[in-house]
Design an enzyme around this catalytic site. Sequence first.
Site, short mmCIF file in Angstrom:
data_model
loop_
_atom_site.label_atom_id
_atom_site.label_comp_id
_atom_site.label_asym_id
_atom_site.label_seq_id
_atom_site.Cartn_x
_atom_site.Cartn_y
_atom_site.Cartn_z
N TYR A 1 72.94 31.02 25.05
CA TYR A 1 73.36 32.30 24.49
C TYR A 1 73.94 33.16 25.61
CZ TYR A 1 72.94 36.83 22.00
OH TYR A 1 73.18 38.06 21.42
N LYS B 1 75.87 30.06 21.51
CA LYS B 1 76.43 31.27 20.90
C LYS B 1 77.17 32.03 22.01
CE LYS B 1 75.44 35.75 18.81
NZ LYS B 1 74.41 36.76 18.45
#
Length: 286
Positions: free
Chosen positions: A130, A158
């Site tokens: 992330y 992400k």
Amino acid sequence: MDGTGPPLVTPFDDNGDVDEAALRDLVAWVEERGVDFLVPCGSNSEAELMTAAERARVNEVVCDAASVPVLAGTGSPGLRETLAATEDAADAGADAALVVTPFYYGHDQETLEAYYLDLADDAPIPVYLYSVPAYTDAALAPETVGRLAEHPNVGGMKDSSGDMERFTLTRRATADADFDLLVGSGSVLAHAMDASADGGVLALSNVAPAEASEVYERHRADDREGAHALNADLVELNRAITAEYSVPGLKYAMRERGAPAGHERRPHRPPDTDARARLDDLIAGL
């Protein structure tokens, strides 16, 4: 983890406590509107305003209530804390762990790579990277992600950098890996899919889950023009619930749409009259 999934907000009651009943209802609310997976304990979940025990319980409740895959947020600044949270999420039934880059202290790419490799070696479920430099002041370089994607227990990423050039280079660096690349901004979902994104983890999917899913579905059906047109219609709303009014604005907009979003936790404060009026106008157009 392909399609669209919300970084699920955490409903707090009037006393600032986690409202577990509302959280279960919220899972049902977004699932009924077409989300493909759920992401509890992310940035929009106010995870950094919760204790470790609260985060573990939120992940547990969501896993119990969900009928779609769960990508549980488990990242902390330290490796030991992150591994413990990831183990708790796995015990709760999470399908994978979303792990933010370690923050507070600055780290170079070599240190970040070593951190994720050590975590992936020991984590009982797949690790998703992330990268959210707006909050951490650290961005994973495409070359770093490409090497990490070769690890069998690194499942995806992400990317909330908002940098489509970086996103495109990251997709190229991971093209030969079994690796889900997810965009973190609803404003550029269609653009990211042009660059072969597998979907998105989108604040927008909390307040407009059906509409965000429709952007994804249109693009998957080769209706790129329709996907971009709908995505363009959602940009102002997405900006309002993120950059302009943040989590309090997002939760207000959700409540106005009938979602059991609960209240924000301090030090957040409710949106003011002008913010509420602007949000009302934006959601009226949905």
